[in-house]
Motif scaffolding. Structure first.
Motif, PDB file in Angstrom:
ATOM      1  N   LYS A 126       0.895  -1.130   0.053  1.00  0.00           N
ATOM      2  CA  LYS A 126       0.051  -0.058  -0.031  1.00  0.00           C
ATOM      3  C   LYS A 126       0.924   1.140  -0.216  1.00  0.00           C
ATOM      4  CE  LYS A 126      -4.130  -1.712   2.342  1.00  0.00           C
ATOM      5  NZ  LYS A 126      -5.349  -1.601   3.320  1.00  0.00           N
ATOM      6  N   VAL A 127       1.904   1.101   0.499  1.00  0.00           N
ATOM      7  CA  VAL A 127       2.986   2.290   0.450  1.00  0.00           C
ATOM      8  C   VAL A 127       3.452   2.601  -0.684  1.00  0.00           C
ATOM      9  CG1 VAL A 127       5.094   3.277   1.568  1.00  0.00           C
ATOM     10  CG2 VAL A 127       3.465   2.038   2.959  1.00  0.00           C
ATOM     11  N   ALA A 128       3.834   1.622  -1.641  1.00  0.00           N
ATOM     12  CA  ALA A 128       4.137   1.677  -3.010  1.00  0.00           C
ATOM     13  C   ALA A 128       3.040   2.287  -3.627  1.00  0.00           C
ATOM     14  CB  ALA A 128       4.716   0.342  -3.311  1.00  0.00           C
ATOM     15  N   ILE A 129       2.121   1.842  -3.552  1.00  0.00           N
ATOM     16  CA  ILE A 129       0.875   2.559  -4.210  1.00  0.00           C
ATOM     17  C   ILE A 129       0.501   3.791  -4.106  1.00  0.00           C
ATOM     18  CG2 ILE A 129      -1.561   1.888  -5.182  1.00  0.00           C
ATOM     19  CD1 ILE A 129      -1.412  -1.144  -4.479  1.00  0.00           C
ATOM     20  N   PHE A 130       0.575   3.948  -2.812  1.00  0.00           N
ATOM     21  CA  PHE A 130       0.233   5.346  -2.399  1.00  0.00           C
ATOM     22  C   PHE A 130       1.314   6.403  -2.855  1.00  0.00           C
ATOM     23  CE2 PHE A 130       0.921   8.749   0.759  1.00  0.00           C
ATOM     24  CZ  PHE A 130      -0.379   9.336   0.908  1.00  0.00           C
ATOM     25  N   PHE A 131       2.620   6.049  -2.761  1.00  0.00           N
ATOM     26  CA  PHE A 131       3.608   6.888  -3.329  1.00  0.00           C
ATOM     27  C   PHE A 131       3.475   7.295  -4.795  1.00  0.00           C
ATOM     28  CE2 PHE A 131       5.360   7.241   0.806  1.00  0.00           C
ATOM     29  CZ  PHE A 131       6.188   8.209   0.572  1.00  0.00           C
ATOM     30  N   LEU A 132       3.112   6.031  -5.686  1.00  0.00           N
ATOM     31  CA  LEU A 132       3.068   6.140  -7.011  1.00  0.00           C
ATOM     32  C   LEU A 132       1.984   6.975  -7.204  1.00  0.00           C
ATOM     33  CD1 LEU A 132       4.031   5.007  -9.673  1.00  0.00           C
ATOM     34  CD2 LEU A 132       2.181   3.227  -9.441  1.00  0.00           C
ATOM     35  N   ALA A 133       0.865   7.125  -6.572  1.00  0.00           N
ATOM     36  CA  ALA A 133      -0.539   7.789  -6.658  1.00  0.00           C
ATOM     37  C   ALA A 133       0.052   9.443  -6.233  1.00  0.00           C
ATOM     38  CB  ALA A 133      -1.542   7.342  -5.866  1.00  0.00           C
ATOM     39  N   LEU A 134       0.684   9.591  -5.084  1.00  0.00           N
ATOM     40  CA  LEU A 134       1.018  10.850  -4.546  1.00  0.00           C
ATOM     41  C   LEU A 134       1.928  11.592  -5.350  1.00  0.00           C
ATOM     42  CD1 LEU A 134       0.478  13.004  -2.114  1.00  0.00           C
ATOM     43  CD2 LEU A 134       2.367  11.883  -1.077  1.00  0.00           C
ATOM     44  N   LEU A 135       3.326  10.890  -5.625  1.00  0.00           N
ATOM     45  CA  LEU A 135       4.196  11.828  -5.919  1.00  0.00           C
ATOM     46  C   LEU A 135       4.217  12.482  -7.382  1.00  0.00           C
ATOM     47  CD1 LEU A 135       7.395   9.891  -4.245  1.00  0.00           C
ATOM     48  CD2 LEU A 135       6.183  11.723  -3.565  1.00  0.00           C
ATOM     49  N   PRO A 136       3.605  11.693  -8.429  1.00  0.00           N
ATOM     50  CA  PRO A 136       3.679  11.976  -9.705  1.00  0.00           C
ATOM     51  C   PRO A 136       2.943  13.204 -10.174  1.00  0.00           C
ATOM     52  CG  PRO A 136       3.501   9.654  -9.523  1.00  0.00           C
ATOM     53  CD  PRO A 136       3.180  10.212  -8.412  1.00  0.00           C
ATOM     54  N   GLN A 137       1.844  13.655  -9.187  1.00  0.00           N
ATOM     55  CA  GLN A 137       1.110  14.776  -9.367  1.00  0.00           C
ATOM     56  C   GLN A 137       1.816  15.985  -9.262  1.00  0.00           C
ATOM     57  OE1 GLN A 137      -2.359  15.489  -6.550  1.00  0.00           O
ATOM     58  NE2 GLN A 137      -1.389  13.261  -5.979  1.00  0.00           N
ATOM     59  N   PHE A 138       2.737  16.119  -8.516  1.00  0.00           N
ATOM     60  CA  PHE A 138       3.767  17.019  -8.190  1.00  0.00           C
ATOM     61  C   PHE A 138       4.925  17.453  -9.033  1.00  0.00           C
ATOM     62  CE2 PHE A 138       1.244  16.313  -4.102  1.00  0.00           C
ATOM     63  CZ  PHE A 138       0.834  17.478  -3.644  1.00  0.00           C
ATOM     64  N   ALA A 139       4.987  16.614  -9.972  1.00  0.00           N
ATOM     65  CA  ALA A 139       6.118  16.496 -10.992  1.00  0.00           C
ATOM     66  C   ALA A 139       5.789  17.053 -12.288  1.00  0.00           C
ATOM     67  CB  ALA A 139       6.964  15.021 -11.115  1.00  0.00           C
ATOM     68  N   ASP A 140       6.501  17.694 -12.677  1.00  0.00           N
ATOM     69  CA  ASP A 140       6.144  18.315 -13.910  1.00  0.00           C
ATOM     70  C   ASP A 140       7.339  18.356 -15.037  1.00  0.00           C
ATOM     71  OD1 ASP A 140       5.552  19.691 -16.307  1.00  0.00           O
ATOM     72  OD2 ASP A 140       5.096  21.637 -14.979  1.00  0.00           O
ATOM     73  N   PRO A 141       7.297  17.493 -16.097  1.00  0.00           N
ATOM     74  CA  PRO A 141       8.351  17.144 -16.908  1.00  0.00           C
ATOM     75  C   PRO A 141       8.910  18.580 -17.788  1.00  0.00           C
ATOM     76  CG  PRO A 141       6.627  15.966 -17.628  1.00  0.00           C
ATOM     77  CD  PRO A 141       6.264  16.627 -16.569  1.00  0.00           C
ATOM     78  N   ALA A 142       8.260  19.882 -17.600  1.00  0.00           N
ATOM     79  CA  ALA A 142       8.488  21.135 -18.083  1.00  0.00           C
ATOM     80  C   ALA A 142       9.588  21.646 -16.992  1.00  0.00           C
ATOM     81  CB  ALA A 142       7.420  21.892 -18.153  1.00  0.00           C
TER      82      ALA A 142
END
Length: 209
Positions: A126-142
């Motif tokens: 659940k920790v892995a899934i949670f981080f996969l859900a949480l962290l990407p939304q704050f990252a921006d390739p730009a």
């Protein structure tokens, strides 16, 4: 700039709220501190945060690959991540008070407590899934390297959670008594966590590639 100040503030606020919400990790820190002393709680905290960093590294590698694939893969990640965050919100809203006085485990050595924290975190899917859900939304390739942004976000989360968990360990006696005697306080913290999860889910849904 990889992480603008306003994003750091939002993410740090969410991290603090999540670390404060009653859950298996901070309750484990709380009970071990009450049973074995504050140093024991700090060792458990270090073990848990080591596990968090390992999860962050895996997410950084995986998310980099996802960002480089199709829009379909990115949309699928958003849908799955948002659905899981909504699930966590529902769970938090429905959660009741927990029994904080049932931990009767014998005292353990500091290295063993550290190892227990690492294993407890790393082996929790659940920790892995949670981080996969949480962290990407704050990252921006730009803004530059996505993996580096993920690692920086993970470090911010680790810093916030370490401060909270260390505080829990330090005031374990007072906090343990307060939460044990105030089911309403536990429920209120769960409700706050639920609001945070819903907010993160909404942010994820509107995120663009």
């Amino acid at each position: 700039m990889l992480l603008p100040p306003d994003l750091i503030l939002v993410f740090a606020t969410a991290s603090v709220a999540l670390a404060l919400a009653p859950g298996p990790d901070n309750i484990f820190v709380l009970t071990q501190s009450a049973l074995n002393g504050r140093v024991a709680g700090l060792m458990v905290t270090l073990g848990l945060m080591t596990g968090v960093f390992i999860h962050t590294a895996f997410v950084a590698v995986g998310v980099a690959a996802i960002f480089q694939t199709s829009a379909l893969a990115f949309t699928a990640l958003k849908v799955v991540g948002a659905a899981y965050l909504v699930y966590l919100a529902v769970k938090a809203f429905r959660a009741g008070a927990q029994d904080l006085t049932s931990e009767n485990a014998p005292k353990r050595s500091l290295p063993r407590l550290y190892g227990t924290g690492v294993v407890m975190n790393v082996t929790n899917p659940k920790v892995a899934i949670f981080f996969l859900a949480l962290l990407p939304q704050f990252a921006d390739p730009a803004r530059g390297s996505v993996p580096l942004q993920i690692v920086l976000l993970g470090c911010i989360f680790i810093l916030c959670a370490t401060v909270i968990f260390a505080g829990v360990a330090w005031v374990a006696g007072f906090l343990g008594n307060w939460l044990a005697q105030s089911p309403r306080a536990q429920v209120m913290l769960n409700r706050i966590a639920g609001v945070v999860f819903l907010g993160l889910a909404a942010r994820l849904v509107v995120a663009t590639r």
